[in-house]
Design a protein around this motif. Sequence first.
Motif, PDB file in Angstrom:
ATOM      1  N   UNK A   1       0.763  -1.138  -0.174  1.00 38.64           N
ATOM      2  CA  UNK A   1       0.192   0.168   0.002  1.00 38.64           C
ATOM      3  C   UNK A   1       0.783   1.335   0.142  1.00 38.64           C
ATOM      4  N   UNK A   2       1.996   1.122   0.724  1.00 40.57           N
ATOM      5  CA  UNK A   2       2.759   2.447   0.689  1.00 40.57           C
ATOM      6  C   UNK A   2       3.523   2.701  -0.570  1.00 40.57           C
ATOM      7  N   UNK A   3       3.760   1.538  -1.256  1.00 36.12           N
ATOM      8  CA  UNK A   3       4.173   1.589  -2.747  1.00 36.12           C
ATOM      9  C   UNK A   3       3.350   2.223  -3.792  1.00 36.12           C
ATOM     10  N   UNK A   4       1.953   1.789  -3.467  1.00 35.00           N
ATOM     11  CA  UNK A   4       1.068   2.322  -4.473  1.00 35.00           C
ATOM     12  C   UNK A   4       0.834   3.788  -3.971  1.00 35.00           C
ATOM     13  N   UNK A   5       0.734   4.113  -2.701  1.00 34.60           N
ATOM     14  CA  UNK A   5       0.526   5.859  -2.390  1.00 34.60           C
ATOM     15  C   UNK A   5       1.566   6.710  -2.885  1.00 34.60           C
ATOM     16  N   UNK A   6       2.841   5.898  -3.032  1.00 31.40           N
ATOM     17  CA  UNK A   6       3.791   6.795  -3.460  1.00 31.40           C
ATOM     18  C   UNK A   6       3.664   7.094  -5.010  1.00 31.40           C
ATOM     19  N   UNK A   7       3.428   5.914  -5.640  1.00 37.44           N
ATOM     20  CA  UNK A   7       3.220   6.090  -7.123  1.00 37.44           C
ATOM     21  C   UNK A   7       2.023   6.940  -7.334  1.00 37.44           C
ATOM     22  N   UNK A   8       1.140   6.765  -6.617  1.00 39.42           N
ATOM     23  CA  UNK A   8      -0.106   7.850  -7.078  1.00 39.42           C
ATOM     24  C   UNK A   8       0.346   9.160  -6.542  1.00 39.42           C
ATOM     25  N   UNK A   9       0.761   9.661  -5.503  1.00 38.22           N
ATOM     26  CA  UNK A   9       1.143  11.051  -4.972  1.00 38.22           C
ATOM     27  C   UNK A   9       2.068  11.648  -5.848  1.00 38.22           C
ATOM     28  N   UNK A  10       3.060  10.634  -6.293  1.00 40.44           N
ATOM     29  CA  UNK A  10       4.068  11.320  -7.149  1.00 40.44           C
ATOM     30  C   UNK A  10       3.724  11.633  -8.620  1.00 40.44           C
ATOM     31  N   UNK A  11       2.622  10.796  -9.113  1.00 42.17           N
ATOM     32  CA  UNK A  11       1.960  11.361 -10.245  1.00 42.17           C
ATOM     33  C   UNK A  11       1.175  12.379 -10.259  1.00 42.17           C
ATOM     34  N   UNK A  12       0.598  12.607  -9.100  1.00 37.09           N
ATOM     35  CA  UNK A  12      -0.131  14.067  -9.081  1.00 37.09           C
ATOM     36  C   UNK A  12       0.895  15.274  -8.499  1.00 37.09           C
ATOM     37  N   UNK A  13       1.896  14.993  -7.981  1.00 30.23           N
ATOM     38  CA  UNK A  13       2.617  16.152  -7.261  1.00 30.23           C
ATOM     39  C   UNK A  13       3.906  16.378  -8.192  1.00 30.23           C
ATOM     40  N   UNK A  14       4.722  15.698  -8.403  1.00 26.18           N
ATOM     41  CA  UNK A  14       5.806  15.615  -9.384  1.00 26.18           C
ATOM     42  C   UNK A  14       5.772  16.431 -10.749  1.00 26.18           C
ATOM     43  N   UNK A  15       4.887  16.259 -11.604  1.00 24.20           N
ATOM     44  CA  UNK A  15       4.616  16.933 -12.748  1.00 24.20           C
ATOM     45  C   UNK A  15       4.418  18.452 -12.491  1.00 24.20           C
ATOM     46  N   UNK A  16       4.005  18.976 -11.301  1.00 29.59           N
ATOM     47  CA  UNK A  16       3.626  20.345 -10.920  1.00 29.59           C
ATOM     48  C   UNK A  16       5.188  21.023 -11.187  1.00 29.59           C
ATOM     49  N   UNK A  17       6.239  20.304 -10.872  1.00 30.60           N
ATOM     50  CA  UNK A  17       7.595  20.980 -10.983  1.00 30.60           C
ATOM     51  C   UNK A  17       7.855  22.112  -9.718  1.00 30.60           C
ATOM     52  N   UNK A  18       7.396  21.953  -8.440  1.00 33.94           N
ATOM     53  CA  UNK A  18       7.229  22.873  -7.572  1.00 33.94           C
ATOM     54  C   UNK A  18       8.864  22.854  -7.065  1.00 33.94           C
ATOM     55  N   UNK A  19       9.225  23.988  -6.205  1.00 36.63           N
ATOM     56  CA  UNK A  19      10.784  23.826  -5.709  1.00 36.63           C
ATOM     57  C   UNK A  19      10.550  22.902  -4.394  1.00 36.63           C
ATOM     58  N   UNK A  20      11.930  22.669  -4.174  1.00 42.48           N
ATOM     59  CA  UNK A  20      11.998  21.681  -2.836  1.00 42.48           C
ATOM     60  C   UNK A  20      11.501  22.335  -1.801  1.00 42.48           C
ATOM     61  N   UNK A  21      10.980  21.780  -0.806  1.00 43.11           N
ATOM     62  CA  UNK A  21      10.349  22.498   0.388  1.00 43.11           C
ATOM     63  C   UNK A  21      11.574  23.029   1.203  1.00 43.11           C
ATOM     64  N   UNK A  22      11.625  24.088   2.164  1.00 40.65           N
ATOM     65  CA  UNK A  22      12.545  24.781   2.756  1.00 40.65           C
ATOM     66  C   UNK A  22      12.749  23.778   3.789  1.00 40.65           C
ATOM     67  N   UNK A  23      13.670  23.663   4.538  1.00 39.70           N
ATOM     68  CA  UNK A  23      14.328  22.711   5.526  1.00 39.70           C
ATOM     69  C   UNK A  23      13.143  22.540   6.913  1.00 39.70           C
ATOM     70  N   UNK A  24      12.908  23.835   7.121  1.00 42.36           N
ATOM     71  CA  UNK A  24      11.756  23.540   8.489  1.00 42.36           C
ATOM     72  C   UNK A  24      10.725  22.768   8.025  1.00 42.36           C
ATOM     73  N   UNK A  25      10.244  23.079   6.656  1.00 45.21           N
ATOM     74  CA  UNK A  25       8.658  22.259   6.248  1.00 45.21           C
ATOM     75  C   UNK A  25       8.944  20.974   6.036  1.00 45.21           C
ATOM     76  N   UNK A  26      10.355  20.749   5.448  1.00 46.37           N
ATOM     77  CA  UNK A  26      10.798  19.279   5.173  1.00 46.37           C
ATOM     78  C   UNK A  26      11.038  18.604   6.455  1.00 46.37           C
ATOM     79  N   UNK A  27      11.160  19.099   7.654  1.00 44.22           N
ATOM     80  CA  UNK A  27      11.216  18.381   9.035  1.00 44.22           C
ATOM     81  C   UNK A  27      10.029  17.874   9.401  1.00 44.22           C
TER      82      UNK A  27
END
Length: 301
Positions: A45-71
């Motif tokens: 399920x974790x694998x399927x979640x990553x595939x699905x969320x990656x397909x929705x998020x990665x094409x948007x090409x947003x900047x990498x989150x700032x360190x505080x948000x990434x934490x």
Amino acid sequence: MNRVAQHPFQAFLAALAAVGILSVMDAVMKALVLAIGIYAVSIWRSTANLVLTGALYLPRRRPWPARPILKIHIARGVIVTVMAGLFFWGIGRVPLAQAIALTFIAPLISLLLAATFLHERIGSRSIAGSVMAFAGVLVIVLGQARADLGTDALLGSAAIIGSALCYAINIVLMRHQSLAAEPLEINFFQSLTVLVLWLAITPFLGFPDWPENGWATWVGVAAVMSTAGGLLFSWAYARAEASYLAVTEYSGFLWAAALGWIIFSEAVSLYTAAGAALIVGGCFVAARSKVAAPGEVEVVT
């Protein structure tokens, strides 16, 4: 600086919808745990979640989150991994309605955490709604205590209580995280963190076999529902306070009672019906606690 418009009533409806979707997912996950085991279903399920969320998020090409948000993303991902592992292990051993009833300590704890760490004011109606709903939980637990469920169910209940404690922290983190990042980003980094943590233990337990007999399809269904519920929660918690939305969790019991009866033949007693009425009343009281015009919340990112 992010400015997030606050829409409490719409957020309350979105949170209720998220609870409904994730409650159906819980029933699917219980069936999967019984069929292929907690370890296998968590990995796939974790694998399927990553595939699905990656397909929705990665094409948007947003900047990498700032360190505080990434934490924050990583911290919540760790909490979610422990929370989900304990909960799904527990529901394989405890009737679904009882399991959900035990988790209802989480919104009450989150009220205190939200006041302590987010400096939120706990409204009188939120408190009254939580107390009323928790009274319903006590009625349900009293009814469940009359049944002899055995040692395995006791261990399952302990795991679910541990999961509920994690979920209380998760509710507060979700509010802070949702104010600092958009829903697609939140779900992608949560999925990534959860999968990395599960993969970290595969050298010790081995990689699970591919689910057979059609269970792979249900793993995909669970992943879609998990993502949909997560997106709704992220949207809701960016637009209303955690102390206000936490009470929506109580509506999950109604779903659990119905699904447990329909799918797993788990009977619903008069105690359950009485408790459910109190839970619905508590949600109604809490929903009426925020009727002022929407404002905005500023978050430093």
